[in-house]
Design an enzyme around this catalytic site. Structure first.
Site, PDB file in Angstrom:
ATOM      1  N   THR A  17      -3.572   2.700   5.496  1.00  0.00           N
ATOM      2  CA  THR A  17      -4.908   2.521   6.081  1.00  0.00           C
ATOM      3  C   THR A  17      -4.972   1.468   7.179  1.00  0.00           C
ATOM      4  O   THR A  17      -5.965   1.396   7.899  1.00  0.00           O
ATOM      5  CB  THR A  17      -5.923   2.121   4.989  1.00  0.00           C
ATOM      6  OG1 THR A  17      -5.551   0.855   4.434  1.00  0.00           O
ATOM      7  CG2 THR A  17      -5.999   3.180   3.895  1.00  0.00           C
ATOM      8  N   SER A  75      -0.697  -6.465   7.646  1.00  0.00           N
ATOM      9  CA  SER A  75      -0.374  -5.386   8.569  1.00  0.00           C
ATOM     10  C   SER A  75      -1.441  -5.217   9.640  1.00  0.00           C
ATOM     11  O   SER A  75      -1.141  -5.100  10.828  1.00  0.00           O
ATOM     12  CB  SER A  75      -0.208  -4.072   7.797  1.00  0.00           C
ATOM     13  OG  SER A  75       0.039  -2.997   8.669  1.00  0.00           O
ATOM     14  N   GLU A 113       0.828  -1.213   0.000  1.00  0.00           N
ATOM     15  CA  GLU A 113       0.000   0.000   0.000  1.00  0.00           C
ATOM     16  C   GLU A 113       0.858   1.257   0.000  1.00  0.00           C
ATOM     17  O   GLU A 113       0.571   2.224  -0.703  1.00  0.00           O
ATOM     18  CB  GLU A 113      -0.937  -0.012   1.207  1.00  0.00           C
ATOM     19  CG  GLU A 113      -1.901   1.159   1.198  1.00  0.00           C
ATOM     20  CD  GLU A 113      -2.769   1.222   2.444  1.00  0.00           C
ATOM     21  OE1 GLU A 113      -3.087   2.342   2.875  1.00  0.00           O
ATOM     22  OE2 GLU A 113      -3.123   0.147   2.991  1.00  0.00           O
TER      23      GLU A 113
END
Length: 348
Positions: A173, A232, A135
């Site tokens: 995020t 994550s 990401e």
């Protein structure tokens, strides 16, 4: 008598919400729909979501996961994962004459758009995230000349900017909310005029799952987080559990990875799962625990989730064409009903 009492006191605290978020659900369905519509193989750049079970299941259905776009044979379909990709990846796909389906989570796309906007306004963008995460790579690729990665509070002292009056922070995020705000506070200490994104970058699902773990962490002797090590948000749940007061916490992909030694002296086990984990894996953990005397399950509810995302536009367009074809070929009420269901499925 004491043994019976101890056994009776054993219980499981089950976090809610847990498991699939709307972005993961959308991405997995996108691969399944593409396989149904176009047949195997369908190529996927990187893991569609970070979960071993999901990836293996889709591989059995005909998905082929590749690390780089160049690995996809010319003229094939490639799906971009929920984590998002940099603009250069879209360019690579175009050069390879590949049909693309972009399954990037809309909440990640929001961060990409924020990066582009602030770069266009010539801000220095401090992206809080973990180096090497897909990401982060994708977001950084939107404005590489304007973005500096800040990998936690300890990295703040290494940051430099061109103009302290034009600095903004964005974030990956799937981070720990608490650690992110600790990093933001440290950045504000160095750059008092630092501005925040117009809306929270850490996704609702990540925050809700962390809140549920916080609520049960102080009461649980052991917290088991179901999720993969490269996820994550799943890794963050282990950290949050320990920070909330759990005596012990572990991350497992499957129930058979649980070590019975972890249960020594444990009466209360907390169970949750990361946002890319199907519920079948949680059920396996609950069955494993029940077989060892932890059959009493209490749900700890932190939030209600009702968010859904429509399928990627490329699939919606093709599904609508398929529905229109069904209408014209059937020409009767039953055909129309089936076609309408196809359209509804593509939008929901």
């Amino acid at each position: 008598m004491e043994c019976m009492t101890a056994a009776a006191a054993r219980k499981v605290l089950l976090a809610a919400p847990r498991g699939y978020c709307a972005g993961v659900d959308r991405a997995v369905i996108a691969v399944e729909k593409a396989l149904e519509q176009y047949g195997a193989p369908v190529y996927v750049r990187h893991e569609i979501v970070h979960n071993k079970y999901v990836v293996k299941t889709l591989e059995k259905k005909g998905a082929i996961f590749v690390e780089e776009t160049e690995e996809v044979p010319e003229g094939n379909i490639v799906i971009f994962s929920a984590h998002g990709v940099a603009p250069v990846v879209h360019e690579e796909a175009a050069r390879g004459k590949l049909a693309t389906i972009d399954a990037t989570c809309p909440l990640v796309t929001k961060v990409h758009k924020e990066a582009v906007r602030f770069a266009n306004e010539d801000y220095d963008i401090l992206l809080i995230g973990h180096e090497g995460h897909e990401e982060v790579i994708g977001t950084s690729g939107e404005a590489p000349d304007h973005i500096t990665l800040v990998d936690g509070p300890g990295d703040v002292e290494n940051v430099s900017v061109r103009d302290e009056s034009k600095v903004v922070w964005l974030s990956q995020t799937t981070l720990s909310v608490d650690e992110t705000m600790e990093t933001v506070d440290a950045l504000k200490g160095r750059f008092p005029q630092l501005i925040s994104p117009p809306s929270d970058d850490i996704c609702y699902a990540t925050q809700n799952r962390q809140t549920a773990v916080k609520q049960m962490g102080a009461e649980a002797d052991l917290v088991i987080v179901v999720g993969s090590k490269n996820s994550s948000n799943s890794v963050r749940l282990v950290e949050v559990a320990l920070g909330a007061g759990a005596r012990d916490a572990h991350l497992v992909d499957f129930a058979d990875e649980i070590d019975e030694a972890w249960l020594e002296g444990v009466t209360t086990v907390g169970v949750t799962s990361g946002a890319s984990v199907p519920e079948i894996l949680v059920e396996g953990v609950l069955e494993w625990l029940a077989e060892r005397g932890y059959g009493d399950v209490e749900t700890i509810t932190a939030a209600q989730e009702s968010i859904t995302f429509s399928l990627p536009k490329e699939l919606r367009r093709d599904l609508r064409a398929e529905a229109a074809a069904a209408l014209s070929s059937e020409g009767d009420g039953s055909g129309k009903s089936q076609a309408e269901r196809s359209v509804r499925d593509s939008e929901g």
